[in-house]
Write an enzyme that holds these catalytic residues in place. Sequence first.
Site, short mmCIF file in Angstrom:
data_model
loop_
_atom_site.label_atom_id
_atom_site.label_comp_id
_atom_site.label_asym_id
_atom_site.label_seq_id
_atom_site.Cartn_x
_atom_site.Cartn_y
_atom_site.Cartn_z
N GLU A 102 0.80 -1.22 0.00
CA GLU A 102 0.00 0.00 0.00
C GLU A 102 0.84 1.28 0.00
O GLU A 102 0.31 2.37 -0.19
CB GLU A 102 -0.94 0.00 1.21
CG GLU A 102 -2.04 -1.06 1.09
CD GLU A 102 -2.96 -1.09 2.29
OE1 GLU A 102 -2.55 -0.59 3.36
OE2 GLU A 102 -4.08 -1.62 2.17
N GLU A 133 6.57 -21.83 7.61
CA GLU A 133 7.10 -21.03 8.71
C GLU A 133 8.13 -21.77 9.54
O GLU A 133 8.85 -21.17 10.34
CB GLU A 133 5.96 -20.56 9.62
CG GLU A 133 5.30 -21.67 10.41
CD GLU A 133 4.21 -21.14 11.33
OE1 GLU A 133 4.35 -21.31 12.54
OE2 GLU A 133 3.24 -20.54 10.81
#
Length: 329
Positions: A102, A133
């Site tokens: 963004e 992960e």
Amino acid sequence: MTSSDADPRPVTPQDAWEALLTLDSPTEQRHPGTADLDTLGAEGLVRTILGADAAVVTAVQALAQPLAGLVEACVGTIAAGGTVHSVGAGTSGRLAVLDAAELGPTFNAGSDLFRAHLAGGDAAMLVAVEGAEDSAEAGAQVVAEQVRDGDLVIGVAASGRTPYVRGALEAARSRGLVTALISANPAAPLASLADHALLADVGPEVVTGSTRMKAGTAQKLLLNALSTATMVRLGKTYSNLMIDVRPSNEKLVARTVRMLVQASGAQPERAHRVLEEAGGSVRIALVALLADAEVPAARSAAERFLPDPARSGDPAGIRAAVEALRRHG
């Protein structure tokens, strides 16, 4: 968004059990006020969830001082030509990707300023990549292949123990890079690997262990504040207005003209005309409007006073450029 291509090794039951034993985080404890959660109707559920969320803001506000320290570290890194990298998995990694993505349309900031690395790669943004992960090697590989000397590495891990993040932070520290950790565990094991540790004490989740809830909200708030404050310090705003916005659609073009009107008091028609004369440069158009100067003179002044975080009270250079034009024309 980038990630290592290293395949995570299979997780054995023993691995899972050992990980559980070492997972000491408030988010894994049972919330004393939600034991009857599954007996509630919709309104009761909503009130319970939102009531618990109210504690998040207080927990994040308590980190204002260490967050400010990390902001200055990020400003210094970017001003010196470096990049701020965020590394995370699951919800934490997705929030980091969202924040970095963004910054482009908002502040015209590309991946050379902020870059996010999600365990499991692009596909993990939409669908969980099991085991991604758990690979410290993959995290270390990201740093080895995509992080340059002088860059800064931020680990984002709700539990504060994610192996992928650990691998990245260890690799970064071994090269003498500045490191940070954003976590929802005040006792995060990875805090020892961070020069800047932001550990939000949000307490137990409404649904035990669901760190997409309060922990995720806390991380979102911290990432937003970090990147926004960094962009402001780098001169991406004038007052509270975006002046380096990338007008890539009709909404942003209209917002740009409105911002020029708000900043200068000019009529919309004049603001739009000056913006066109300035070749779409909001900075040049703003200097011209504020100083009531012609665009060529405004361009010259804006180029003399480029954005500089070391310029106290005027990192964008707009005020200095306007004052120079008013004094000397």
